[in-house]
Structures are given as C-alpha cells and as structure tokens.
Design an enzyme around this catalytic site. Structure first.
Site, PDB file in Angstrom:
ATOM      1  CG  ASP A 202       0.033  -0.092   2.529  1.00  0.00           C
ATOM      2  OD1 ASP A 202       0.527  -0.925   2.960  1.00  0.00           O
ATOM      3  OD2 ASP A 202       0.289   1.027   3.026  1.00  0.00           O
ATOM      4  CG  ASP A 204       2.796   4.915   5.664  1.00  0.00           C
ATOM      5  OD1 ASP A 204       2.298   3.697   6.003  1.00  0.00           O
ATOM      6  OD2 ASP A 204       3.199   5.664   6.180  1.00  0.00           O
TER       7      ASP A 204
END
Ligand SMILES: [Zn+2]
Length: 268
Positions: A202, A204
């Site tokens: 992902d 951040d």
C-alpha cells in the site's frame, strides 16, 4: 538429512514455504521462537522456515521474540537468512506491488530488546545492515525489483499518522515496516548473513489521498502477491552461494570470546 544452513523468515500472510516439512521444536535461552521450525529442501538445499508472527499471526510486531527466533535458527546451523516482509511505500518509486531489496534501515522502534550483548565491548558493525551477497541473490531472483532504499521500522502496531508518514518520505526514505528491527541487528550479532525483500502492499498515509492505510487492504494485497514472492525466494535460495566467512560473521573474531554475543551457540 543435513542441517539447514539457510532460513526464510516469513512475514505477515506468509505462514508456509516448504512442501511436506519436518517440524522441530527448538528452545533457546531467550524462550521459544514464534513457532516450531519447519525444515525441508528447496533447490537442492536444506532450508529452515519460520513464520515471524507465529501460526495464525499470534504475535504482533512488538511482541515477537526476535532473539529467540534468530537464536533458534542459528542453533540449527543456519548461517544465512532471507527475510521477506510487507511494507508501506513512501515514494512514487515504490508503488503497491513493487518488490524492493532495501540497503538501509532506520530504527524508530522503542522498548524492544535489540541485542544479545549483556557484558563487555561487543559493538556490531551495522553501517550496511544487509548482507551484500544475499542482496545480490534476491535481486537476481527478482527481475524488476527495486535495488536499494531505506526502510524505516516503526514500533506499531498502529499505522503511521499522515504527518509521521510525510516526515519519513521527506527524509528520502522509501519504505515503512514494523518488524525489520531488531531482526536485522540480532542476525548481525550472531554472525548471520541477512537480507530482506520487501513487498509494497500500500501507499503509506502521507502519500495516499484516501482514508489512510487499513489492515484489510494490506493483507489482501499481500495475499495477491504471495505466490510471486514465494517464487522469488525459492529462486534466491537456489542462487545463494553457500555460506562463506564474510564481514557479517568476521567481525566477531575481534570480540573477546567472553563477551561474544553468540557465545553458547555451537557452530560448524
Ligand atoms: Zn553476509
């Protein structure tokens, strides 16, 4: 069966690696490791596998017994450790799905026991926290992987605030993670070669514009890329040269035997 000289420590979502493994319970002066060690053969080499978080993710990052994990592996004869992990990306050069073989880390954990040293002068060299030989094996096994980058290791288990994440990114750091320290330095203290391959799950909180990082998205992303990561690791095992007395272990020769952090370990 010969004893394993190489180990893989699997991270979040990565709980098995070997076909039909033999399981061994190992105890250490620091207590039990996260799980029994699984032993098996990969690419003609005997390999040990340990799920970092234990079976069913029993141990969150701040409760992992890192000393027991590394000691247990070393006590079986392991001298090289490949340590995959899930990370958040902090830069556009490390988007979700990217594999990264970092070359630096920054410790932002707190309160974790990060050494085997309890007396005397035994200061592990850590300017380059990862073994160059194992880094090369991982990069050769993962075409397209990002070569280098700094991984900041936070205490967790919460994710970063946006301000924290932006400050990490502003330093030029590329990855954020919760388990890379003290694992890397404990490996160095025992003279183990150690390198990590990070899967970006992902972006951040400071980088992405939505609702921030959430656990379900991280685990789903990891699951989607797990087979690819396992393939890279199997290839890296096959490519890794047999253990040699490089700088990861040689520094221990200069330490007074009474104060060596690996005293008490039997080594081939
Ligand atoms: Zn090394």
């Amino acid at each position: 069966m010969s004893s394993p000289t190489l180990a893989v420590i699997g991270g979040s979502g990565f709980y098995s690696f070997l076909d039909e493994p033999r399981e061994v319970e190992v105890d250490t002066p620091y207590g039990a490791p996260s799980a029994p060690l699984a032993l098996g053969s990969v690419g003609g080499r005997e390999v040990a596998f340990l799920p970092r978080h234990g079976a069913g993710h029993a141990f969150p990052p701040h409760r992992i017994n890192y000393r027991a994990n590394l000691w247990a592996l070393a006590s079986l004869g392991v001298r090289q450790v490949l340590a995959p992990c899930a990370v958040g990306g902090l830069q556009e050069t490390t988007p979700p799905g990217a594999l990264v073989v970092p070359d630096q880390l920054v410790d932002r954990t707190s309160g974790r026991v990060q050494t085997f040293v309890e007396s005397g002068a035994a200061h592990a060299p850590f300017a380059d926290p990862y073994c160059p030989t194992l880094r090369s094996a991982l990069l050769d096994a993962a075409p397209g992987a990002v070569d280098g980058g700094t991984m900041v290791v936070i205490e967790g288990p919460r994710f970063s605030t946006r301000a924290e994440s932006r400050s990490y990114a502003a330093q030029g750091w590329s990855l954020v993670n919760m388990t890379g320290h003290p694992e890397a330095v404990l490996a160095r203290e025992l003279g183990l070669c150690y390198a990590t391959v990070a899967l970006v799950t992902d972006l951040d909180a400071g980088v992405e514009t939505g609702g921030g990082v959430d656990q379900a998205a991280v685990f789903a992303s990891f699951a989607a890329h797990l087979e690819r990561l396992k393939g890279v690791l199997a290839d890296a095992v096959a490519r890794a040269p047999l253990p040699a007395a490089d700088g990861c272990v040689a520094w221990l020769d200069a330490v007074d035997p009474r104060h060596r952090p690996d005293r008490g370990l039997t080594r081939d």
